[in-house]
Motif scaffolding. Structure first.
Motif, PDB file in Angstrom:
ATOM      1  N   LEU A 116       0.826  -1.212   0.000  1.00 56.62           N
ATOM      2  CA  LEU A 116       0.000   0.000   0.000  1.00 56.62           C
ATOM      3  C   LEU A 116       0.861   1.262   0.000  1.00 56.62           C
ATOM      4  N   GLN A 117       1.954   1.223   0.748  1.00 62.46           N
ATOM      5  CA  GLN A 117       2.853   2.381   0.806  1.00 62.46           C
ATOM      6  C   GLN A 117       3.423   2.686  -0.582  1.00 62.46           C
ATOM      7  N   LYS A 120       0.730   4.119  -2.908  1.00 63.47           N
ATOM      8  CA  LYS A 120       0.423   5.533  -2.632  1.00 63.47           C
ATOM      9  C   LYS A 120       1.535   6.467  -3.101  1.00 63.47           C
ATOM     10  N   GLU A 121       2.773   5.985  -3.073  1.00 61.74           N
ATOM     11  CA  GLU A 121       3.920   6.815  -3.451  1.00 61.74           C
ATOM     12  C   GLU A 121       4.148   6.894  -4.953  1.00 61.74           C
ATOM     13  N   TRP A 130      -3.471  -0.948 -10.254  1.00 61.57           N
ATOM     14  CA  TRP A 130      -4.692  -0.993  -9.437  1.00 61.57           C
ATOM     15  C   TRP A 130      -5.138  -2.440  -9.206  1.00 61.57           C
ATOM     16  N   HIS A 149     -10.857   0.676  -3.485  1.00 59.47           N
ATOM     17  CA  HIS A 149      -9.869   0.859  -4.549  1.00 59.47           C
ATOM     18  C   HIS A 149     -10.483   0.532  -5.916  1.00 59.47           C
TER      19      HIS A 149
END
Length: 222
Positions: A116-117, A120-121, A130, A149
């Motif tokens: 997830l990190q 997001k980055e 996705w 999502h």
């Protein structure tokens, strides 16, 4: 020749030619590593990457995508983490393909928070990115986050594929989200023109069966 034989799956011939080459740049190394990953000989692929390093051939994004895919297939999180550090240490630019491979590796090898990190980055994401995070969240039983999502993906105009739908239907199944599952399953063909396959029907039967809706589940598979 090495690239051609590797793409055809003739790895023994490709390897023989590869070994006979007096000098090799990154292209034949990539072809052979990718070929091994495609036939699920992941340990051989990672061993070849180690050999590539010993020969002081600098890998590129294509090399790292293949190596991360190998880690994903065999669940080698520790090697995947080492590869991620190697990418950072050598300033290999994380494009969409490489970022997606990192997300997929972390998610399938057990570290969804890191997946997830990275998601997001990432400055740019495509439908495969996705799909990787949706399937990862579903795999970890985080149904609500997987669905959010999925809906966000559609809202920004990206088109899901059959793998995306398998992930989101699995999320519905894990979370017992019957109504959401029904709607998403119906949208596959009505809105996105994707005919459901056996695995999608299996997800729906599992979802309905767990909810005690056995007649509806039986009707679905007729």
């Amino acid at each position: 020749m090495v690239v051609g034989y590797a793409k055809m799956g003739l790895l023994d011939t490709a390897r023989k030619l590869f070994d006979e080459m007096p000098e090799k740049d990154v292209v034949p190394w990539n072809a052979l590593i990718s070929g091994y990953v495609q036939i699920k000989h992941c340990k051989e692929a990672l061993a070849l990457f180690s050999e590539m390093q010993a020969m002081n051939v600098m890998p590129d994004q294509v090399t790292m995508v293949s190596c991360l895919s190998a880690c994903t297939q065999i669940g080698a999180l520790d090697v995947g983490i080492w590869l991620h550090r190697y990418i950072e240490r050598n300033n290999i630019s994380i494009n969409v393909a490489l970022g997606t491979a990192l997300i997929d590796m972390y998610a399938k090898c057990g570290n969804i928070s890191k997946a997830l990190q990275i998601f997001k980055e990432m400055p740019a994401r495509n439908s495969l990115t996705w799909t990787a995070i949706i399937c990862g969240l579903a795999y970890h039983g985080d149904s609500s986050d997987a669905l959010s999502h999925f809906f966000e993906m559609i809202q920004i105009g990206l088109v899901p594929d059959e793998v995306t739908f398998l992930g989101v239907l699995s999320a519905c199944c894990h979370g017992g989200l019957v109504e959401e599952g029904r709607k998403i399953f119906a949208q596959m063909s009505s809105k996105f023109n994707i005919p459901p396959k056996l695995k999608h029907y299996s997800c729906m039967v599992d979802l309905l069966g767990r909810a005690g809706l056995l007649e509806e589940a039986e009707e679905l598979i007729k």
